[in-house]
Design a protein around this motif. Sequence first.
Motif, short mmCIF file in Angstrom:
data_model
loop_
_atom_site.label_atom_id
_atom_site.label_comp_id
_atom_site.label_asym_id
_atom_site.label_seq_id
_atom_site.Cartn_x
_atom_site.Cartn_y
_atom_site.Cartn_z
N GLN A 1 0.83 -1.21 0.11
CA GLN A 1 0.11 -0.22 0.14
C GLN A 1 0.97 1.25 0.10
OE1 GLN A 1 -3.33 -0.08 -0.27
NE2 GLN A 1 -3.08 2.04 -0.49
N ILE A 2 1.90 1.20 0.90
CA ILE A 2 2.74 2.31 0.75
C ILE A 2 3.29 2.68 -0.74
CG2 ILE A 2 5.27 3.10 1.54
CD1 ILE A 2 4.81 1.79 4.38
N MET A 3 3.79 1.69 -1.19
CA MET A 3 4.45 1.91 -2.51
C MET A 3 3.31 2.45 -3.53
SD MET A 3 7.45 1.49 -1.51
CE MET A 3 8.53 0.47 -0.65
N ARG A 4 2.19 1.89 -3.54
CA ARG A 4 1.20 2.26 -4.48
C ARG A 4 0.71 3.48 -4.23
NH1 ARG A 4 -0.53 -3.06 -3.46
NH2 ARG A 4 -1.97 -2.49 -1.69
N THR A 5 0.75 4.06 -2.83
CA THR A 5 0.13 5.27 -2.80
C THR A 5 1.33 6.50 -3.12
OG1 THR A 5 -1.13 4.54 -0.87
CG2 THR A 5 -0.42 6.90 -0.78
#
Length: 330
Positions: free
Chosen positions: A306-310
């Motif tokens: 999620q961190i990378m996608r955001t």
Amino acid sequence: MKTAIFSTRPYDKSMLSDANREAGHDLRFLEDRLTPSTVALAAGCAAVCVFVNDAVDAEVLALLARQGTRLVATRSTGYNHIDVPAAERLGIAVVRVTDYSPHSVAEFAVGLLLAVNRKIARASARTRDGNFDLHGLMGFDLHGKTVGVIGTGKIGTIFARIMTGFGCTVVGHDRYPSPAFEALGGRYATIDELLDCSDVVSLHCPLTEETRHIVNAASLARARRGGILVNTSRGGLVDTEAAIAALKTGQLGGLAIDVYEQEASLFFQDLSSTIITDDVIQRLVSFPNVIVTGHQAFFTVEAIGQIMRTTIESLTAFEQGRELVNLVRE
Ligand code: NAI
């Protein structure tokens, strides 16, 4: 968009590259921390992406602005490592990751609590050495105990919910009461009342000028004798020297920390072959009733994904001139 990724570790590189597959940003992966002496590595990059121990202070921001950087994206929720007013003055937008598996951190906090209370790491080390003696491994039941939660936001409320599953009473302290916390049967108290009644205190508020050393010599003296303190939030919330003094007298019965005030020069690297000159951390890890982990509470597949996608979404939104939904405002 050309983006310098500071403090890159192998998992950052592989997961950020995966998230970037469609967006196709030009990512420059750098293992170095962002400091005044490494800022030149971001020359020509419209964006820089940083992590919690990068020092994004006014000096670094001024140098970045001079090189043409217009966006700082931190791969974290906390942004105490970024001088946001200085960034605003320089016309640099700051984005963070407001929402990523709060379960990752809450579950880890519970794990740390169990580990320190029931001496799980010590017991495991003993059995590996053929020592099956139980002396020194006694803990206490969590069932029926009171757990104080300082900061009842996303993570604090999930932590509280898990603790109610253990049969604990939860007491919260926050500037903004959360209906979700109250729905668990949690009641709010002043910080002094919370310290008076809690067998366990867990910190889940951000690090700000107001919360720096929220746990200090006076609050430790006020807390229940022999209680446990858990900190998965930010090292600066605890006056570490005061915690060591309280551990020495037994006033503090156990300490479990995933974050440490001076972690920037230690964490996220293998220092096992070097002489560690930080005597405070060395003293801390020498206590049998202290457990220290290296800022890994967020480190789950779900959270990192999620961190990378955001982060990639923020880069794309910035490049396309769209609204930055994760913009940090002072
Ligand atoms: P959140 O913003 O949902 O909750 C923080 C809560 O703290 C809010 O309810 C806020 O009102 C409260 N608060 C602010 N000032 C306070 C004060 N002076 N006294 C008491 N409460 C106060 O944030 P979230 O997502 O729950 O994260 C909490 C913290 O956890 C972050 O700020 C970050 O420092 C830390 N964190 C640590 C990670 C790790 O890997 N160890 C990973 C992610 C977050």
